[in-house]
Design an enzyme around this catalytic site. Structure first.
Site, PDB file in Angstrom:
ATOM      1  N   ASP A  75       0.832  -1.199   0.000  1.00  0.00           N
ATOM      2  CA  ASP A  75       0.000   0.000   0.000  1.00  0.00           C
ATOM      3  C   ASP A  75       0.868   1.250   0.000  1.00  0.00           C
ATOM      4  OD1 ASP A  75      -2.127   1.734   0.192  1.00  0.00           O
ATOM      5  OD2 ASP A  75      -2.311   1.531   2.362  1.00  0.00           O
ATOM      6  N   ASP A  78       2.913   1.391  -3.643  1.00  0.00           N
ATOM      7  CA  ASP A  78       2.248   1.938  -4.829  1.00  0.00           C
ATOM      8  C   ASP A  78       2.131   3.458  -4.760  1.00  0.00           C
ATOM      9  OD1 ASP A  78       0.208   2.344  -3.018  1.00  0.00           O
ATOM     10  OD2 ASP A  78      -1.135   0.840  -3.864  1.00  0.00           O
ATOM     11  N   GLY A  79       1.990   3.993  -3.531  1.00  0.00           N
ATOM     12  CA  GLY A  79       1.967   5.449  -3.389  1.00  0.00           C
ATOM     13  C   GLY A  79       3.295   6.080  -3.770  1.00  0.00           C
ATOM     14  N   ARG A  83       3.924   8.799  -6.949  1.00  0.00           N
ATOM     15  CA  ARG A  83       4.554  10.112  -6.825  1.00  0.00           C
ATOM     16  C   ARG A  83       5.873  10.177  -7.586  1.00  0.00           C
ATOM     17  NH1 ARG A  83       2.504   9.040  -1.689  1.00  0.00           N
ATOM     18  NH2 ARG A  83       4.518   8.212  -1.003  1.00  0.00           N
ATOM     19  N   SER A  89      -3.425   8.879  -9.970  1.00  0.00           N
ATOM     20  CA  SER A  89      -4.706   8.849 -10.689  1.00  0.00           C
ATOM     21  C   SER A  89      -5.847   8.658  -9.701  1.00  0.00           C
ATOM     22  CB  SER A  89      -4.721   7.716 -11.727  1.00  0.00           C
ATOM     23  OG  SER A  89      -4.644   6.445 -11.089  1.00  0.00           O
ATOM     24  N   ASP A  96      -6.923   1.785  -4.322  1.00  0.00           N
ATOM     25  CA  ASP A  96      -6.122   1.668  -3.103  1.00  0.00           C
ATOM     26  C   ASP A  96      -7.011   1.630  -1.865  1.00  0.00           C
ATOM     27  OD1 ASP A  96      -3.468   1.582  -1.941  1.00  0.00           O
ATOM     28  OD2 ASP A  96      -3.880   3.571  -1.158  1.00  0.00           O
ATOM     29  N   ASP A 100      -7.868  -1.573   0.667  1.00  0.00           N
ATOM     30  CA  ASP A 100      -7.597  -1.464   2.109  1.00  0.00           C
ATOM     31  C   ASP A 100      -8.830  -1.811   2.934  1.00  0.00           C
ATOM     32  OD1 ASP A 100      -5.014  -0.684   1.601  1.00  0.00           O
ATOM     33  OD2 ASP A 100      -5.423   1.459   1.823  1.00  0.00           O
TER      34      ASP A 100
END
Length: 247
Positions: A75, A78-79, A83, A89, A96, A100
């Site tokens: 999690d 991917d953030g 960035r 997107s 995401d 979660d």
């Protein structure tokens, strides 16, 4: 160029047919590109890992914990990719959050079948989904681009939670680690949650310290969920008032 102009003059119907087809192809290319963003691909892998994990949760506990926690760690991964490579997107953000919420909800349902009273875990599930859904909807009504934008909130804990990535990560990790610990400590069905935690804490000092650490973060996270629920509900009510007062 001259030949092309002559072709358009002699065959205008061909040009009219070709242009719409080209315009129709462009959105498909853009949509496919976003679906194949690196962070979104990581999101698909997270979904797959969670499906396999819960399919094996009762027969292979260690494998379940490995897949579940790996998905949770991704999690943050991917953030970072979003960035780093400018691949942020709306679809990725929604994917995401949904991943979660569903993964945590499934784990809470499993725990509700193992421990008594199971209503505790189902209540936590309801609070988690309701608070985040209301927060997302109130964000939409207020025209904000992110549900984490709480700069106009008057609650210091709410602002600290969404304003400090490290603090928020501690609270989120604490919740997941606590649920994983409870899952691993379960001896069978209908265990008493307090009895299991106290007994395990007496047997292992490091485990006792870890449980205290994550329970503190878990408590903050649930408090923030309650604040978020009330704040988002107030935002929806204020929107209704403003709409009714308009001439």
């Amino acid at each position: 160029m001259y030949a092309h102009m002559m072709h358009e003059m002699l065959h205008p119907e061909t040009t009219e047919l070709e242009e719409p087809q080209t315009m129709a192809d462009r959105p498909k290319l853009r949509m496919l590109t976003i679906y194949l963003y690196t962070p979104n691909i990581i999101g698909y892998i997270r979904v797959l890992m969670n499906c396999v994990a819960f399919a094996l949760c009762f027969s292979h506990k260690v494998l379940f914990v490995t897949l579940y926690f790996t998905s949770f760690v991704c999690d943050a991964l991917d953030g970072w990719f979003a960035r780093r490579y400018n691949q942020v997107s709306t679809f990725g953000a929604v994917l995401d959050m949904v991943t979660d919420r569903i993964s945590t909800a499934c784990l809470l349902v499993v725990l509700s079948q193992i421990y008594r009273p199971g209503l505790i875990f189902l209540s936590l599930l309801a609070l988690d989904i309701a608070s985040h859904w209301l927060q997302m909807y109130s964000t939409f009504l207020s025209g904000k681009s992110s549900h984490k934008d709480v700069r106009d909130s008057s609650n210091w804990l709410f602002k600290l939670y969404y304003g400090n990535r490290i603090f928020m990560a501690y609270c989120c990790v604490s919740c997941e680690v606590l649920y994983i610990i409870l899952f691993l400590l379960a001896r069978g069905q209908n265990d008493d949650i307090i009895d299991v935690l106290v007994t395990s804490g007496r047997q292992s000092l490091p485990l006792c310290f870890l449980v205290v650490l994550v329970v503190f973060g878990w408590t903050i996270k649930q408090t923030v969920n309650l604040i978020q629920l009330k704040t988002a509900a107030d935002a929806c009510v204020l929107y209704d008032i403003n709409m009714k007062q308009k001439p």
